[in-house]
Design a protein around this motif. Structure first.
Motif, mmCIF file in Angstrom:
data_model
loop_
_atom_site.group_PDB
_atom_site.id
_atom_site.type_symbol
_atom_site.label_atom_id
_atom_site.label_comp_id
_atom_site.label_asym_id
_atom_site.label_seq_id
_atom_site.Cartn_x
_atom_site.Cartn_y
_atom_site.Cartn_z
ATOM 1 N N PRO A 393 0.853 -1.230 0.119
ATOM 2 C CA PRO A 393 -0.242 0.093 -0.057
ATOM 3 C C PRO A 393 0.494 1.564 -0.345
ATOM 4 O O PRO A 393 0.322 2.235 -0.797
ATOM 5 N N LEU A 394 2.040 1.501 1.174
ATOM 6 C CA LEU A 394 3.000 2.319 0.393
ATOM 7 C C LEU A 394 3.408 2.793 -0.442
ATOM 8 O O LEU A 394 3.635 4.262 -1.169
ATOM 9 N N ALA A 397 1.379 3.863 -2.976
ATOM 10 C CA ALA A 397 0.755 5.513 -2.396
ATOM 11 C C ALA A 397 1.656 6.427 -2.741
ATOM 12 O O ALA A 397 1.315 7.915 -4.000
ATOM 13 N N LEU A 402 -2.696 5.317 -5.438
ATOM 14 C CA LEU A 402 -4.213 5.391 -4.860
ATOM 15 C C LEU A 402 -5.238 6.347 -4.621
ATOM 16 O O LEU A 402 -4.534 7.407 -4.564
ATOM 17 N N LYS A 404 -8.229 8.949 -3.313
ATOM 18 C CA LYS A 404 -8.413 9.466 -1.947
ATOM 19 C C LYS A 404 -9.473 8.044 -1.643
ATOM 20 O O LYS A 404 -9.980 7.984 -2.413
ATOM 21 N N PHE A 405 -9.237 7.679 -0.066
ATOM 22 C CA PHE A 405 -10.610 7.120 0.228
ATOM 23 C C PHE A 405 -11.716 8.024 0.695
ATOM 24 O O PHE A 405 -11.224 8.677 2.265
ATOM 25 N N GLY B 61 -0.793 3.815 3.751
ATOM 26 C CA GLY B 61 -0.738 4.578 2.437
ATOM 27 C C GLY B 61 -1.992 4.705 1.710
ATOM 28 O O GLY B 61 -2.395 5.338 1.021
ATOM 29 N N ILE B 62 -3.011 5.201 2.790
ATOM 30 C CA ILE B 62 -4.294 5.617 2.150
ATOM 31 C C ILE B 62 -4.234 6.467 2.352
ATOM 32 O O ILE B 62 -4.488 6.966 3.589
ATOM 33 N N THR B 63 -4.985 7.658 1.387
ATOM 34 C CA THR B 63 -5.500 8.942 1.561
ATOM 35 C C THR B 63 -5.897 9.193 1.886
ATOM 36 O O THR B 63 -7.582 8.402 1.335
ATOM 37 N N PRO B 64 -7.190 9.862 3.124
ATOM 38 C CA PRO B 64 -8.435 9.983 3.631
ATOM 39 C C PRO B 64 -9.199 11.503 3.115
ATOM 40 O O PRO B 64 -8.290 12.119 2.732
ATOM 41 N N HIS B 351 -4.780 15.605 0.001
ATOM 42 C CA HIS B 351 -4.983 15.303 0.694
ATOM 43 C C HIS B 351 -3.947 14.284 0.569
ATOM 44 O O HIS B 351 -3.207 13.551 -0.598
ATOM 45 N N TRP B 353 -1.215 10.674 2.527
ATOM 46 C CA TRP B 353 -1.489 9.665 3.554
ATOM 47 C C TRP B 353 0.143 9.644 4.314
ATOM 48 O O TRP B 353 -0.573 8.548 5.877
#
Lengths: 407, 407
Positions: A393-394, A397, A402, A404-405, B61-64, B351, B353
């Motif tokens: 995942p890193l 990113a 990826l 935006k979540f 790794g997740i961008t919120p 934004h 991560w």
């Protein structure tokens, strides 16, 4: 979390360089680890523009084999997805494993018959020479090509070991592997009969039983290797391929069969390397650069020398890699990760549970936190100590793959 | 773990100050992040008596988005509780959402009729001016007040966007939102018909369908905004309110509708701010100080300037906040946390991560580990790198609101 809903279609390339068994512990003489002792001017420079940290391959205190070590950095839970001993043996000798295969590890053994009952005298047939193993496998392969329509594929490993594949005409479920080892783990008793726990396994066990009987006939006149013991029946694990899981077309640059096999399990394409040096591998990487989104680049000898306790040799491999580093960095628009699959401390001469130094070279880092790429300096880094399955995942990113979540 | 069984009835107050999008990366020119570049004498002093670290908003790794970013620091799993696009749009334009509401995001669009079939020409009606949007929403609101007893509430967003609420007379279950978008995401085809996957959603879809027909009639004579496309049907997520989850009476001091809406979702009371400066917010905080156990104090502009890539402006906001810090610290018997909901690096203009600097000011800290309140200095802190949902338990502990677990 599940990445599929937030995958982008495009992004930078990712180059994952795995120096097998990279992590280490201080030498009692010098107090330095191989990474600390090595002269690495290029890594020293790169690390300052990189994110650093250490990954834990499986869990605190858990020493991984090659399978779990690589599954983790590929982003598959090594606890959830356990690769059977049979599969690893087959991959290690370079066999390709299919969904229709029941795979098992074999030992040549010595038995003595009491009336008609074989009694194990030596579970490893005196660790017979690999050359003799090869001849016997040739003989067996010539005599036993199939059993009840199930294709039998045999390939020698080292000494008394070999891999066997029973290739069925249908895809096997995970139920098919529920067959006991025929190796009782002690001498002085008869080999165990293969029995299936489930219906699918019972059918397969019948095939295995007939194979063992035929093999015993073929080997009857052998002096020491006159019987076969089997353990670790396994089917190919169902791993979502890289293309589906990450949207990445992935290529593998590796020399040893085991690592190519592991890469193939997760759907990577294997790029054949001529020769076995890092330079040989680099050449293949360069030629294939345009064709893939992701490369797994495997360097084996850091681990081999760790296993041998050959501190100086491990240092030299690290220095050889460092000397080539400028060529790796010269690829444009690429996120580079340098790490290992686990630690192999020279003083332990074995794999270990210690966290593994990790570096991510990308524009989106704080950087400047580690002076060198070593175990201790990586502890100061912005990635902290993290589970290996978070590495992918890193990397996604950093490669801008990826979305935006959530809004 | 579940905190309810160990909650105390009393404790210190908690002040959670969120500088939106606080975390950042080094500027290519100076090598400094905004927090590093800012002159922050008060933060510099405070940090020495505080626990420091960085939180990971959702996962490695997740961008919120703003929703997941805030849910995390409020202690709700952003992966388990996903807030629909419709809800966020409604919160963003300042609508209050109830348990009886089906909420959706709308676009004004341009269609051409081929015989009786509308064909989409422009999914955004040429991004019509917000002022025109307002007039059309007024017209629609005047003509369509309800459908089959379901109240219709419309409110303009920016350009072509608006939020629509269908307010039923009964509480809706999560099944009710299973209605497809009517926006087909491409032009040249007819809008999709809203269809429900479940019985509850089918009933709701009938209402939506009639609304769309009426809206098309009302808009028929418009040149560009003559149709409506809907996406992201959602019901209000069921979040245990702060009072029940933590035993806290919580108040929200924020300027922007989105953040007030998010706070309302978790049961905070909204304190209306006159004006939009940090000083204006601080005044409200002072006036309400005695009435609440917990305050969520939101500062927006750090994020806005990050999104604009306006490094210097982001620095100035941080300095403006620092100048006011003594007033925040002067509240007696209070645990203060300063953090962000996510990072918004100026070099990324979005934004990201990256872990977010976090400070907890309390008597029960090691302290003295970070020289300044910056990304790099927080890496040295006693909180380490931790998941954002662990922040609330830490704040409850520091405010002496948690009993011992087990005897």
């Amino acid at each position: 979390m599940e990445l599929k809903p937030i995958l982008k279609k495009q992004g930078k390339k990712i180059l994952l360089i795995v120096l097998d068994g990279l992590g280490d512990l201080p030498s009692p003489e010098t107090g330095k680890t191989p990474l600390e002792a090595a002269l690495t001017p290029n890594l020293d420079k790169l690390v300052k523009s990189s994110a650093t940290g250490l990954h834990i391959p499986v869990d605190y205190g858990i020493t991984p084999g090659s399978g779990p070590g690589h599954l983790g950095i590929f982003g598959y839970s090594p606890v959830k997805y356990q690769i059977g001993r049979g599969i690893l043996e087959a991959l290690g000798v370079g066999l390709e494993v299919k969904d229709t295969d029941l795979v098992v590890r074999g030992n040549f053994a010595t038995v003595e018959y009491q009336e008609d009952t074989p009694i194990i005298k030596d579970r490893r047939a005196g660790r017979l020479p690999t050359e003799e193993n090869r001849k016997l496998i040739e003989k067996l392969s010539a005599s036993i090509k199939e059993i009840d329509g199930v294709k039998v594929i045999l390939k020698s490993g080292m000494e008394h070991r070999f891999a066997a594949i029973f290739r069925f005409s249908k895809t096997l479920s995970p139920e098919a592997e529920k067959i006991n080892d025929t190796d009782p783990q002690i001498a002085g008793v008869p080999p165990l009969e293969p029995k299936g726990e489930t219906k699918e396994a019972q059918e397969a066990a019948q095939v295995v039983k007939k194979f063992l009987q035929k093999a015993a006939e073929v080997l009857k006149s052998e002096k020491r290797a006159n019987y076969i013991l089997l353990r670790g029946f396994s089917v190919k694990p169902k791993l979502t391929p890289f293309s589906e899981k990450y949207g990445l077309k992935a290529g593998c640059v590796a020399v040893y069969p085991m690592y190519k096999g592991l890469a193939r399990l997760v759907g990577m394409e294997i790029l054949e390397v001529k020769g076995n040096s890092i330079e040989d591998e680099l050449l293949i990487l360069k030629n294939a650069w345009e064709d893939f989104d992701f490369f797994f680049f495997h360097i084996k000898k850091t681990d081999s020398y760790g296993e041998d306790g050959a501190f100086g040799e491990k240092v030299k491999i690290i220095e050889a890699f460092d000397a080539l580093l400028p060529e790796f960095i010269s690829f444009p628009e690429c996120v580079i990760c340098i790490t290992g699959d686990h630690s192999t401390p020279c003083i332990m001469k074995s794999h270990s549970w210690h966290p593994v130094p990790t570096l991510i070279y990308s524009p989106y880092v704080l950087g400047g936190l580690s002076e060198r790429f070593t175990e201790k300096e990586c502890l100061k880094g912005e990635l902290g100590i993290f589970p290996s399955i978070k590495l992918m995942p890193l990397l996604l990113a950093h490669s801008e793959r990826l979305k935006k979540f959530g809004a």
